[in-house]
Design an enzyme around this catalytic site. Structure first.
Site, mmCIF file in Angstrom:
data_model
loop_
_atom_site.group_PDB
_atom_site.id
_atom_site.type_symbol
_atom_site.label_atom_id
_atom_site.label_comp_id
_atom_site.label_asym_id
_atom_site.label_seq_id
_atom_site.Cartn_x
_atom_site.Cartn_y
_atom_site.Cartn_z
ATOM 1 N N ILE A 102 34.409 64.385 41.149
ATOM 2 C CA ILE A 102 34.227 65.560 40.305
ATOM 3 C C ILE A 102 33.768 65.154 38.903
ATOM 4 C CG2 ILE A 102 36.695 65.571 39.714
ATOM 5 C CD1 ILE A 102 36.551 68.667 39.635
ATOM 6 N N CYS A 103 33.051 66.045 38.262
ATOM 7 C CA CYS A 103 32.643 65.961 36.856
ATOM 8 C C CYS A 103 31.622 64.834 36.645
ATOM 9 C CB CYS A 103 33.873 65.808 35.970
ATOM 10 S SG CYS A 103 33.592 66.112 34.212
ATOM 11 N N ALA A 104 31.957 63.828 35.861
ATOM 12 C CA ALA A 104 31.038 62.720 35.606
ATOM 13 C C ALA A 104 31.009 61.721 36.758
ATOM 14 C CB ALA A 104 31.444 61.993 34.314
ATOM 15 N N TYR A 124 29.022 67.401 36.607
ATOM 16 C CA TYR A 124 29.004 68.090 35.320
ATOM 17 C C TYR A 124 27.538 68.257 34.941
ATOM 18 C CZ TYR A 124 30.735 69.608 30.818
ATOM 19 O OH TYR A 124 31.039 70.359 29.709
ATOM 20 N N SER A 151 32.095 68.125 42.790
ATOM 21 C CA SER A 151 32.354 69.333 42.022
ATOM 22 C C SER A 151 31.988 69.096 40.560
ATOM 23 C CB SER A 151 33.823 69.727 42.173
ATOM 24 O OG SER A 151 34.077 71.007 41.625
#
Length: 184
Positions: A102-104, A124, A151
């Protein structure tokens, strides 16, 4: 009972980390918090301190149904630079088991260790330009392509956890958890 290891590096985004652990545990998944640098308390990106269950280096690399990588710039950088993370992810991918980031982490960790190359992923949004031609960016809150779940960030962490749970315990149980936390 399905099992997950959620990696805890210094600088991890705590909302993504805690939401993933919480949702999976509510779904009945056995969750192990694996400290990237051992078992000492870890300071996350917003100064929340979390204590790992075990040192990531001590886990049996074949014993988890999913490896979960939280985001957070510092944590993602640490995981991208870690040969241990690379070895664990390559083993997981080779064995056809789930990997969730998720994210970075999709843009930094998966790319650094060449995991899921050619797959559709999300991350992200400000990191999508770092994906180059190794991945296909999809602007959705959660994307699953085969055994890879990705995500976008803190606000999508509950949906991310529910998607992981759906893969491990089925849609009915995952939906019960989502309803129970008022996600749906």
């Amino acid at each position: 009972m399905p099992s997950a290891v959620v990696v805890l590096p210094a600088g991890a985004e705590e909302m993504e980390f805690v939401a993933s652990v919480d949702v999976l545990r509510r779904a009945g998944v056995t969750v192990t918090v694996g400290g990237l640098d051992g078992t000492d308390p870890v300071k996350c990106s917003r100064d929340v301190v979390i204590v790992p269950d075990v040192a990531l280096s001590s886990i049996d690399k074949d014993s988890f149904d999913v490896i979960v990588l939280p985001g957070g710039l510092g944590g993602a950088k640490a995981m991208a630079a870690s040969s241990l993370i690379g070895d664990l992810l390559r083993n997981q991918e080779k064995n056809g088991k789930l990997i969730a980031a998720i994210c970075a982490s999709p843009a930094m960790v998966l790319k650094a260790h060449e995991i899921g190359v050619g797959k559709k992923i999300t991350c992200y949004p400000s990191f999508k330009d770092q994906l180059d031609d190794k991945f296909t960016f999809v602007d959705e809150i959660v994307v699953q392509d085969g055994k890879l779940i990705t995500s976008q960030g803190p606000a999508t962490a509950f949906a991310f956890g529910v998607k992981i749970a759906e893969n491990l315990v089925g849609a009915e149980k995952a939906n019960q958890v989502a309803n129970g936390i008022l996600l749906k």
